[in-house]
Design a protein around this motif. Sequence first.
Motif, PDB file in Angstrom:
ATOM      1  N   GLU A   6      13.349   6.000  -6.391  1.00  0.00           N
ATOM      2  CA  GLU A   6      12.760   4.656  -6.401  1.00  0.00           C
ATOM      3  C   GLU A   6      12.215   4.304  -5.017  1.00  0.00           C
ATOM      4  O   GLU A   6      11.109   3.761  -4.883  1.00  0.00           O
ATOM      5  N   GLU A   7      12.998   4.654  -3.997  1.00  0.00           N
ATOM      6  CA  GLU A   7      12.552   4.354  -2.626  1.00  0.00           C
ATOM      7  C   GLU A   7      11.307   5.151  -2.264  1.00  0.00           C
ATOM      8  O   GLU A   7      10.372   4.624  -1.656  1.00  0.00           O
ATOM      9  N   ILE A   8      11.309   6.419  -2.644  1.00  0.00           N
ATOM     10  CA  ILE A   8      10.128   7.257  -2.358  1.00  0.00           C
ATOM     11  C   ILE A   8       8.897   6.690  -3.056  1.00  0.00           C
ATOM     12  O   ILE A   8       7.807   6.577  -2.470  1.00  0.00           O
ATOM     13  N   TYR A   9       9.046   6.324  -4.292  1.00  0.00           N
ATOM     14  CA  TYR A   9       7.908   5.787  -5.065  1.00  0.00           C
ATOM     15  C   TYR A   9       7.373   4.503  -4.424  1.00  0.00           C
ATOM     16  O   TYR A   9       6.156   4.320  -4.295  1.00  0.00           O
ATOM     17  N   THR A  14       3.146   1.649  -1.672  1.00  0.00           N
ATOM     18  CA  THR A  14       2.742   0.731  -0.593  1.00  0.00           C
ATOM     19  C   THR A  14       1.711   1.386   0.322  1.00  0.00           C
ATOM     20  O   THR A  14       0.706   0.767   0.729  1.00  0.00           O
ATOM     21  N   LEU A  15       1.952   2.659   0.626  1.00  0.00           N
ATOM     22  CA  LEU A  15       1.047   3.388   1.525  1.00  0.00           C
ATOM     23  C   LEU A  15      -0.346   3.496   0.916  1.00  0.00           C
ATOM     24  O   LEU A  15      -1.362   3.191   1.570  1.00  0.00           O
ATOM     25  N   GLU A  96       7.390  12.702   7.965  1.00  0.00           N
ATOM     26  CA  GLU A  96       8.365  12.966   9.019  1.00  0.00           C
ATOM     27  C   GLU A  96       9.709  12.307   8.717  1.00  0.00           C
ATOM     28  O   GLU A  96      10.769  12.819   9.097  1.00  0.00           O
ATOM     29  N   SER A  97       9.636  11.144   8.051  1.00  0.00           N
ATOM     30  CA  SER A  97      10.886  10.447   7.711  1.00  0.00           C
ATOM     31  C   SER A  97      11.522  10.977   6.429  1.00  0.00           C
ATOM     32  O   SER A  97      12.672  10.656   6.112  1.00  0.00           O
ATOM     33  N   CYS A  98      10.795  11.786   5.694  1.00  0.00           N
ATOM     34  CA  CYS A  98      11.309  12.336   4.437  1.00  0.00           C
ATOM     35  C   CYS A  98      12.149  13.584   4.738  1.00  0.00           C
ATOM     36  O   CYS A  98      11.702  14.482   5.465  1.00  0.00           O
ATOM     37  N   PRO A  99      13.357  13.689   4.204  1.00  0.00           N
ATOM     38  CA  PRO A  99      14.208  14.861   4.496  1.00  0.00           C
ATOM     39  C   PRO A  99      13.597  16.137   3.933  1.00  0.00           C
ATOM     40  O   PRO A  99      12.930  16.117   2.897  1.00  0.00           O
ATOM     41  N   ALA A 240       2.384   5.522 -12.659  1.00  0.00           N
ATOM     42  CA  ALA A 240       3.518   5.677 -13.582  1.00  0.00           C
ATOM     43  C   ALA A 240       3.611   7.106 -14.081  1.00  0.00           C
ATOM     44  O   ALA A 240       4.714   7.696 -14.162  1.00  0.00           O
ATOM     45  N   ALA A 241       2.469   7.684 -14.435  1.00  0.00           N
ATOM     46  CA  ALA A 241       2.468   9.067 -14.924  1.00  0.00           C
ATOM     47  C   ALA A 241       2.924  10.022 -13.831  1.00  0.00           C
ATOM     48  O   ALA A 241       3.693  10.974 -14.086  1.00  0.00           O
ATOM     49  N   ARG A 242       2.471   9.767 -12.598  1.00  0.00           N
ATOM     50  CA  ARG A 242       2.864  10.655 -11.505  1.00  0.00           C
ATOM     51  C   ARG A 242       4.338  10.494 -11.180  1.00  0.00           C
ATOM     52  O   ARG A 242       5.046  11.461 -10.862  1.00  0.00           O
ATOM     53  N   ARG A 243       4.868   9.259 -11.271  1.00  0.00           N
ATOM     54  CA  ARG A 243       6.285   9.023 -11.001  1.00  0.00           C
ATOM     55  C   ARG A 243       7.155   9.771 -12.019  1.00  0.00           C
ATOM     56  O   ARG A 243       8.166  10.393 -11.660  1.00  0.00           O
TER      57      ARG A 243
END
Length: 981
Positions: A6-9, A14-15, A96-99, A240-243
Motif C-alpha cells: 500500500e505504501e509503495i503504491y 503521488t510521484l 534509493e529509499s526502496c529496500p 489499479a490494474a498495475r497494482r
Amino acid sequence: MSLTNEEIYEHVETLYQAHYLGLVEDQMSQECDHMLAIIAAAEIQEVEGATDDHQRIAARNEKLHQLINQSWDLPEKKPLAEIYPKLFEAWEIEMESCPLQQVDEQSRDRFYPLVGDSIFLRLLKMSKRSLLILGQLPRRFVNLFRKEKRALHYWSHTIPMRNLVQRHYGARLIEDLEGLTDHFFGGMVKEYLTVKAWQETMALDATHAAVSSVHMTDHVLAFKKKWSESTPAIIAEIFAARRKAFEQEYERAGTWEYAKWKLSDTKVAGWLMDAHESWSRHQYEWKNTIYAVFEDWRSDLDIYILQQKTLAELSQYQEAQRQKLTKYIDPDIGKIQQFITDALDGLGQPQESILKELKRLHYQTVKQLDQSLVPQLSEKLSSQNIVGHINKLEVTVSQLVSELSEEHIILKSGDYDRPLKHDDFHQISIDELITFETLVVFQNELARFKTQMFSVLESAADETKDLDHIITFSLSSAIASLDDEKSDQEVILIAEEGFQRASSRLSEIREKLQLSLSETSDGLEAAVQQFCDSLTALTHNENTRELKMRITKAKAARQAVQVREELQDRIKGVALQLWEKSKVNYTVFRAELSKWSGRFILTANKPELTKQVSDFLYESQQALDKLPLIYQRLYQIEPLEDLELFEGRAMEYEALQSAFKNWKLGRYGATVVLGEKWGGLTSFMNYAVKEVGFTHSVSRHALEGNLYSHDDFITMMCRLFQLENIQNMDELVSHFHQGPKRVIVLEDIQKMYLRKVDGFQALIGLNQLISRTGQHIFWVVTSTIYTWNYLSQTIQINQYFSYIIELKELTNDQIINIVWKRNKISGYNIQFEVEEERSNDKKFMKLTSAQQQDKLKLEFFSSLNSFAKSNVSMALIFWLLSTRKIEDNRITIGTFKNPNLGFLKALSMEKVYILHVLILHDGLNVAQISEVLNIPQTHCQLMLLALLEDGVVFEEKSTYMINPIVYRGMINLLKSKNLIH
C-alpha cells in the motif's frame, strides 16, 4: 526498512501524479487554449490596411498561419527522461529509499493448487506442501502437549523488492501509460481536425460559415471538460490494474514459482530500456500524426492565402482598368468630342463669311486635333499602361507562388486516427505542385488576353489617327465646293457631315474599347476563378498525391531523355570535336589571310562610307517599320517611368543608399553616378529616388544648354531653385545653409562646360558650391562616363566627390529580363530563327524544339550583351533590329551578329573630331562646335550636314547628337584613336 504494498503504491501514484499526469493535463489545457486562439483569429473581420474582402481574408489567414506555425514543428524522437526529467529525478530518489530485498511469509496459495494452475505447477505445489507438512511435524507433535498452541507458519520468501518495483512501476506502468498517450493525442487530433474543418469554411468567407465561432468555442470547452473528466477514470483503471499485477507477483517472487533470477538486475534494466523505447516511439509517432495535421493545415492556408491574394489582385486590376478608361482615356475623348460639338455649334450660327469660318475651323483642327489631342489620345492607346496591368497581375501571382513554403508533408493514407511512422509521409512542394500545371494554364490564359487587348488597342490607335483627317478633308471639300457655286447650306452640310463622322468614329472607338475591357475583365475573372478552383483541389490530399505522381513520372521521363542524350553525346563527342576544330582552324586561316591582304595597297578593300551607311540605316529602319506600333513603343529609348520594367543595379543602389546614410551621420557625402549615354542612367535615378527612402525633401533637375561661365552658373541655379537677388557664390552658399537640409539631384553635368579656354567655370562653381554646402545638402549628380574621365584629367573633378558610383555591366540574365519583361507585356510570342547552317549541327538538331529555343535564346543574348556592353538602349535597339518577320502574334528573331560598322573608319579626322566633342558634351549646336574646335561655322555646318545625311548624327532642337545605332561603333573608333578612355 520494509515497505508495504500500500505504501509503495501511494508513493508511486503521488510521484506520477505530480511529475507526469499533471503535466499531461496542463499540456491538454494549453492545446485547448491554442484552439480557442485559432478560433478567435479565424473570426477577425477588420484587418488594418485591407481595402477589400479578399485582402481582409488573406490578411486574416496570414495571421492564422503565423499562429499555427508556433506549434508542432517536425518532431524529434526524445527519451522519456529528457521529456520528464523531474519524474526521473523523483523516481531515482524513490528507488534509493526502496529496500533491495524484503522477507515475507508465503501465502497459502503458494502451497495449494488454484484454478488455472498448470499440471507442473500443481505437482510443484504438492511437493512444497509435502515438505512443508514434513517440516511442521515436530511443532505439531509438541503442540499436543502445550496448553498454548504455537502457530504453524508457511515458508518465508525473499523478495527482490527494488527490482520488482522497477519492473511494475518503472517499466510495465510506463507501457500501460501508452493508453493515456492514445487518449491524449487521439482526442487532441480529433478536436484539431474539427477546428480545422470549421476554419476552412472561414478561410474563404467568414460571413458564410455554417457554424459560428461561439459554437466552436463551446465545442472546444466541452471537449476540454469531457477529457478532463474522463482522464482520471482511465488513470485509475491503469493504476489499479498495475497494482493488482504487482501484488500477484509480490506473492510469487522469490518462491519456486517465480525464482529470484527472473528479477535480476540485467533483466530489469532490459525491461526498463524496452519500456522507455516503446513509450518514446509511441509518443514520437503520435507527434508525427499531429505534425501531419498541422502540415496539411499550413499547406491549405498557403493555398487559401494565394487564392485570396489572387482575387484581391483581380479586384485591383478591374478597378485600375476602369480608372484607366475613365481617367486616362475618357478625358482626351471628351476634349475631342467637345471640340467637335463646339465646331458644330459654330457652324449652326449665322456667319458673316462661310469661307472665313471654314478656314478658321481648318486651322483650329490642325492646331488642336492634328498637333495635340489626336496624337495624345493615340499615344495613350498605344502605350503599355493599359496592358501593363494584366502583366502586373501575372507577375504578382507568379511571385506569390514562388514565395510559398517550400516543403510540406501529406499522408499516404490520409487518416489521422493512429500513430504514424515517418514512412507514412509524402514530401511535397506546394510551389512545384502549382507551377507544374495550374500556374502554366493561368499564364497561358493571361497571354491570350494580352494578345487580344494589344490587338484592340492597336486597332483603336490606328483608327484614332484618322480622326483629324476626316474633319480636315471635309472642311477642305467644303471650301472647294464654294468655287462650285454651292449654296451656304450645302457647304455647311458637307463640313458638318465630316465632324459627325469623326464624332461617330470616336464613339465607336470608345464603345469597342469599353467592350474589349469588359470582355477582358470577364475573361480574366473566369481565368482567376479557374485558377482558384484548381488551387482548392490541391487542398484535397488525394488530388495532391495524384499530381505528385504525375510530376514524378514527368521528371523521370525527362531524366531518361537526358541520360540517353548524354550517352549519344559521349559516343559522338570525339568526332564532333575534331570537326569543330577543323572548321575553327579554317575560319581563323581565312580571317588571317583577309587581314594580311588588307594591309597591302593592291589587295586592300576601299571603304565606301556613304553607300554602306545608307544601306545599313535603310535596312535598320525597314526592320523597325515592320514592327507593330505598340511593340515599338515598348522598346523606345526613353527613361523608365514604369519601374516594374527596371532590372538589376542592386550594387549601385546599395552604394547610393550607403552614401546617404553616411551623410545623415554628418559626413561629407557628395555623390556622382556615372554611365554611358543611353545606358539607363536616368532610369536608375528614377528608381533610386523612389526606393532609397530619402528622409529629406528632394529637388531634382536635368541640365540643358551647355552653359559654361560662372555667371551662367549663378543664373542657372537661381532659375532652377527660383531664387531672387542672388549675385555671387557667397550669397548662394548662404541661402542653402539657411534653408532646411535636403537632397539635390543634378542630372547631366556634362552639359555644364565647353572644351575651351575658360569653358569650365560653371563646373568649377558647382564644385565650390558642393564642397561648401556638402554637410548641409546631400548632392547627387550624374554624368556620362567618358565626359567624367575627361573632366577628372583636366579639372580633377573627382576630388570633390566622396562617392563615385559607376553603372557596372549587366549580366546576360539581366539583359534577358530587360527585354523579356517588355515582350511579356506585349503579349507576342518570340521564336528564334534556326539558320540553315544549324542543320549540319547534329548535336543541335538532336535537341527538342524547346531546348533549341533555349539554346538560341542564350546565344543571342550573350552576343547582344557582348556588343552592347550593358548599354540598355543599345540592347533594345538591336533587339528590334534583329526582327525577321511578324506572323499573327508571333515575332521571329534572327541570330544576332555584330553589325558591321567598319565604314566609320572611312570618316575624315575632321568629322571624327566633331563626333568626339559631341560625345564629350552630350550634344552641341553648330555655334558651340565651331567655338570648341575653332573652325568656321559654315565649314562646320557643311560637315554636320554630311554626317546628318549619312545618318551618323541626328538633330534635335538644333542640337546634334550621335545616332544610337552607330554609337557603339563610334565609341570603339574613338578608343582606337586614343581620344577617349
